[in-house]
Design a protein around this motif. Structure first.
Motif, PDB file in Angstrom:
ATOM      1  N   VAL A 197     -12.515  24.990 -36.513  1.00  0.00           N
ATOM      2  CA  VAL A 197     -11.733  23.887 -35.967  1.00  0.00           C
ATOM      3  C   VAL A 197     -12.739  22.872 -35.424  1.00  0.00           C
ATOM      4  CG1 VAL A 197      -9.931  23.224 -34.344  1.00  0.00           C
ATOM      5  CG2 VAL A 197      -9.911  25.508 -35.362  1.00  0.00           C
ATOM      6  N   VAL A 198     -12.797  21.714 -36.057  1.00  0.00           N
ATOM      7  CA  VAL A 198     -13.891  20.768 -35.807  1.00  0.00           C
ATOM      8  C   VAL A 198     -13.387  19.497 -35.123  1.00  0.00           C
ATOM      9  CG1 VAL A 198     -15.776  19.452 -36.852  1.00  0.00           C
ATOM     10  CG2 VAL A 198     -15.076  21.657 -37.851  1.00  0.00           C
ATOM     11  N   GLY A 199     -13.963  19.189 -33.975  1.00  0.00           N
ATOM     12  CA  GLY A 199     -13.649  17.947 -33.284  1.00  0.00           C
ATOM     13  C   GLY A 199     -14.419  16.785 -33.886  1.00  0.00           C
ATOM     14  N   THR A 200     -13.756  15.639 -34.029  1.00  0.00           N
ATOM     15  CA  THR A 200     -14.389  14.435 -34.574  1.00  0.00           C
ATOM     16  C   THR A 200     -14.249  13.290 -33.567  1.00  0.00           C
ATOM     17  OG1 THR A 200     -12.334  13.864 -35.732  1.00  0.00           O
ATOM     18  CG2 THR A 200     -13.994  15.113 -36.963  1.00  0.00           C
ATOM     19  N   PRO A 201     -15.015  12.214 -33.716  1.00  0.00           N
ATOM     20  CA  PRO A 201     -14.978  11.113 -32.739  1.00  0.00           C
ATOM     21  C   PRO A 201     -13.585  10.515 -32.570  1.00  0.00           C
ATOM     22  CG  PRO A 201     -16.901  10.899 -34.151  1.00  0.00           C
ATOM     23  CD  PRO A 201     -16.049  11.997 -34.746  1.00  0.00           C
ATOM     24  N   ILE A 202     -13.313  10.033 -31.358  1.00  0.00           N
ATOM     25  CA  ILE A 202     -12.044   9.355 -31.095  1.00  0.00           C
ATOM     26  C   ILE A 202     -12.209   7.843 -31.164  1.00  0.00           C
ATOM     27  CG2 ILE A 202     -11.057  11.224 -29.727  1.00  0.00           C
ATOM     28  CD1 ILE A 202     -11.916   9.816 -27.205  1.00  0.00           C
ATOM     29  N   GLY A 203     -13.389   7.405 -31.531  1.00  0.00           N
ATOM     30  CA  GLY A 203     -13.633   5.966 -31.658  1.00  0.00           C
ATOM     31  C   GLY A 203     -15.061   5.663 -32.050  1.00  0.00           C
TER      32      GLY A 203
ATOM     33  N   GLU B 239      -8.470   2.562 -25.591  1.00  0.00           N
ATOM     34  CA  GLU B 239      -9.626   2.359 -26.470  1.00  0.00           C
ATOM     35  C   GLU B 239     -10.860   3.129 -25.995  1.00  0.00           C
ATOM     36  OE1 GLU B 239      -9.384  -0.198 -29.602  1.00  0.00           O
ATOM     37  OE2 GLU B 239      -7.937   1.345 -29.066  1.00  0.00           O
ATOM     38  N   ILE B 240     -10.670   4.388 -25.667  1.00  0.00           N
ATOM     39  CA  ILE B 240     -11.764   5.217 -25.142  1.00  0.00           C
ATOM     40  C   ILE B 240     -12.898   5.304 -26.163  1.00  0.00           C
ATOM     41  CG2 ILE B 240     -12.371   7.534 -24.339  1.00  0.00           C
ATOM     42  CD1 ILE B 240      -9.451   7.850 -23.435  1.00  0.00           C
ATOM     43  N   THR B 241     -14.109   5.059 -25.685  1.00  0.00           N
ATOM     44  CA  THR B 241     -15.388   5.073 -26.433  1.00  0.00           C
ATOM     45  C   THR B 241     -15.545   3.868 -27.359  1.00  0.00           C
ATOM     46  OG1 THR B 241     -14.823   6.330 -28.454  1.00  0.00           O
ATOM     47  CG2 THR B 241     -15.325   7.609 -26.463  1.00  0.00           C
ATOM     48  N   LYS B 242     -14.567   2.973 -27.405  1.00  0.00           N
ATOM     49  CA  LYS B 242     -14.660   1.801 -28.278  1.00  0.00           C
ATOM     50  C   LYS B 242     -15.131   0.575 -27.500  1.00  0.00           C
ATOM     51  CE  LYS B 242     -10.835   3.625 -31.055  1.00  0.00           C
ATOM     52  NZ  LYS B 242      -9.472   3.395 -31.565  1.00  0.00           N
ATOM     53  N   ILE B 243     -15.314  -0.533 -28.191  1.00  0.00           N
ATOM     54  CA  ILE B 243     -15.852  -1.753 -27.578  1.00  0.00           C
ATOM     55  C   ILE B 243     -14.978  -2.235 -26.423  1.00  0.00           C
ATOM     56  CG2 ILE B 243     -16.356  -4.200 -27.978  1.00  0.00           C
ATOM     57  CD1 ILE B 243     -17.146  -3.466 -30.840  1.00  0.00           C
ATOM     58  N   HIS B 244     -13.663  -2.143 -26.593  1.00  0.00           N
ATOM     59  CA  HIS B 244     -12.741  -2.687 -25.582  1.00  0.00           C
ATOM     60  C   HIS B 244     -12.195  -1.608 -24.646  1.00  0.00           C
ATOM     61  CE1 HIS B 244     -12.898  -6.570 -27.529  1.00  0.00           C
ATOM     62  NE2 HIS B 244     -12.584  -6.003 -28.696  1.00  0.00           N
ATOM     63  N   GLU B 245     -12.969  -0.554 -24.424  1.00  0.00           N
ATOM     64  CA  GLU B 245     -12.529   0.489 -23.494  1.00  0.00           C
ATOM     65  C   GLU B 245     -12.202  -0.128 -22.132  1.00  0.00           C
ATOM     66  OE1 GLU B 245     -14.901   3.815 -21.090  1.00  0.00           O
ATOM     67  OE2 GLU B 245     -14.777   4.291 -23.229  1.00  0.00           O
TER      68      GLU B 245
ATOM     69  N   ILE C 225       1.598  -6.801 -16.119  1.00  0.00           N
ATOM     70  CA  ILE C 225       0.293  -7.011 -16.746  1.00  0.00           C
ATOM     71  C   ILE C 225       0.455  -7.382 -18.214  1.00  0.00           C
ATOM     72  CG2 ILE C 225      -0.873  -5.415 -15.183  1.00  0.00           C
ATOM     73  CD1 ILE C 225      -0.924  -3.373 -17.486  1.00  0.00           C
ATOM     74  N   GLU C 226      -0.592  -7.931 -18.778  1.00  0.00           N
ATOM     75  CA  GLU C 226      -0.575  -8.208 -20.211  1.00  0.00           C
ATOM     76  C   GLU C 226      -0.532  -6.876 -20.951  1.00  0.00           C
ATOM     77  OE1 GLU C 226      -3.377 -10.368 -23.608  1.00  0.00           O
ATOM     78  OE2 GLU C 226      -3.688 -10.785 -21.461  1.00  0.00           O
ATOM     79  N   PRO C 227       0.375  -6.724 -21.903  1.00  0.00           N
ATOM     80  CA  PRO C 227       0.517  -5.425 -22.583  1.00  0.00           C
ATOM     81  C   PRO C 227      -0.809  -4.927 -23.155  1.00  0.00           C
ATOM     82  CG  PRO C 227       2.327  -6.881 -23.168  1.00  0.00           C
ATOM     83  CD  PRO C 227       1.361  -7.715 -22.379  1.00  0.00           C
ATOM     84  N   PRO C 228      -1.248  -3.739 -22.751  1.00  0.00           N
ATOM     85  CA  PRO C 228      -2.489  -3.179 -23.292  1.00  0.00           C
ATOM     86  C   PRO C 228      -2.350  -2.876 -24.780  1.00  0.00           C
ATOM     87  CG  PRO C 228      -1.809  -2.047 -21.282  1.00  0.00           C
ATOM     88  CD  PRO C 228      -0.653  -2.876 -21.730  1.00  0.00           C
ATOM     89  N   ARG C 229      -3.457  -2.978 -25.486  1.00  0.00           N
ATOM     90  CA  ARG C 229      -3.447  -2.713 -26.925  1.00  0.00           C
ATOM     91  C   ARG C 229      -4.318  -1.505 -27.231  1.00  0.00           C
ATOM     92  NH1 ARG C 229      -4.373  -8.853 -29.359  1.00  0.00           N
ATOM     93  NH2 ARG C 229      -2.521  -9.825 -28.396  1.00  0.00           N
ATOM     94  N   GLY C 230      -4.141  -0.977 -28.429  1.00  0.00           N
ATOM     95  CA  GLY C 230      -4.989   0.109 -28.883  1.00  0.00           C
ATOM     96  C   GLY C 230      -4.447   1.478 -28.541  1.00  0.00           C
ATOM     97  N   GLU C 231      -5.317   2.475 -28.641  1.00  0.00           N
ATOM     98  CA  GLU C 231      -4.956   3.855 -28.317  1.00  0.00           C
ATOM     99  C   GLU C 231      -4.900   4.012 -26.800  1.00  0.00           C
ATOM    100  OE1 GLU C 231      -4.247   6.128 -30.608  1.00  0.00           O
ATOM    101  OE2 GLU C 231      -4.682   4.782 -32.288  1.00  0.00           O
ATOM    102  N   ILE C 232      -3.790   4.542 -26.281  1.00  0.00           N
ATOM    103  CA  ILE C 232      -3.564   4.556 -24.832  1.00  0.00           C
ATOM    104  C   ILE C 232      -3.293   5.968 -24.321  1.00  0.00           C
ATOM    105  CG2 ILE C 232      -2.029   3.756 -22.979  1.00  0.00           C
ATOM    106  CD1 ILE C 232      -1.514   1.250 -24.692  1.00  0.00           C
ATOM    107  N   VAL C 233      -3.908   6.275 -23.168  1.00  0.00           N
ATOM    108  CA  VAL C 233      -3.617   7.497 -22.425  1.00  0.00           C
ATOM    109  C   VAL C 233      -3.201   7.080 -21.021  1.00  0.00           C
ATOM    110  CG1 VAL C 233      -4.469   9.737 -21.636  1.00  0.00           C
ATOM    111  CG2 VAL C 233      -5.408   8.713 -23.728  1.00  0.00           C
TER     112      VAL C 233
END
Length: 266
Positions: free
Chosen positions: A7-13, A181-187, A200-208
């Motif tokens: 079971v291999v983990g890969t990058p999230i960004g 946007e964890i680990t990405k440019i716009h984190e 607030i302005e609606p956040p974009r991208g992958e969200i937690v």
């Protein structure tokens, strides 16, 4: 490599988070079971991974897993990957692992980034106890609020503002961290009470979303006054409800304090 299921983990960004061991396993496996072979194809191209691959996702797992188990029983080494992060964490994979365990097939893990753990660390909220609830479900929110320690959700950008509003209604006394946007440019990590973040302005991208534990101590008068000053100017009814939820005082007491302040609108 030992034969079995990996079971291999890969990058999230950020592709730099790909571990050397993950690359080695993926290159040397006999077969890669990928959530989406096209998505994995981009990663494979970047790291020159030429191992044959087969799709294994939510819609075909029941048919594909028995075939993969048969190959594993025949001595094949198979690596399982999701589109990003760790397989089986709100992603396909757990059925394959469960079936491998039931068939007495060795299972190994190659750890990699996990979005909800990364968000928890970024939030600064207590991490000694936490519950990961997967993707946010408003129908379960009142039951979730019975969890008094840290809570973590995944959410999509097209629903995030409605989710913040729901948290403001049900968990107004608990701070939240919106991590995107964890680990990405716009984190980015945005922290505050839900009622303060509904505009607030609606956040974009992958969200937690990380929800702080419920307050355990009774607030002091000065702390309550600080919150009164913070919410003064809103309607009396909503301000009183917000104040009562965030401080633990009764709504009657909340009305009294707001009237004394004279800052809430009628």
């Amino acid at each position: 490599m030992q034969t079995g299921l990996y079971v291999v983990g890969t990058p999230i960004g950020n592709l730099s988070d790909m571990s050397p061991r993950a690359i080695e396993v993926l290159k040397n496996a006999d077969l890669i079971a990928a959530e989406d072979t096209r998505v994995f194809g981009k990663l494979a191209s970047h790291f020159d991974i030429k191992t044959p691959r087969v799709a294994c996702h939510d819609h075909n797992e029941r048919d594909v897993v028995p075939e993969l188990i048969e190959k594993l029983q025949g001595g094949a080494t198979i690596a399982a990957v999701s589109d990003a992060g760790m397989p089986a964490v709100s992603d396909p994979g757990f059925r394959l692992v469960r079936a491998a365990r039931a068939a007495d097939i060795p299972v190994f893990v190659v750890p990699g980034p996990t979005a909800f753990v990364s968000a928890l660390v970024l939030s600064g909220f207590p991490s000694d106890r936490f519950t990961f609830c997967g993707f946010f479900d408003e129908k379960k929110l009142r039951d979730d609020n019975k969890i008094r320690h840290t809570i973590i959700y995944y959410e999509s950008p097209n629903r995030i503002m409605a989710t913040i509003a729901a948290l403001a209604r049900v968990m107004p006394e608990r701070q939240i961290a919106i991590v995107r946007e964890i680990t990405k440019i716009h984190e980015e990590t945005i922290i505050g009470y839900p009622a303060d973040l509904v505009g607030i302005e609606p956040p974009r991208g992958e969200i937690v979303i990380v929800v702080a534990p419920a307050p355990e101590h009774k607030m002091t008068d000065s702390e309550i006054t600080e919150i009164v000053n913070d919410i003064a100017g809103t309607s009396m009814k909503s301000a009183a409800a917000d104040l009562a939820a965030r401080t633990g005082i009764s709504k009657k007491e909340a009305y009294r304090r707001l009237l004394d302040k004279g800052g809430a609108d009628d």
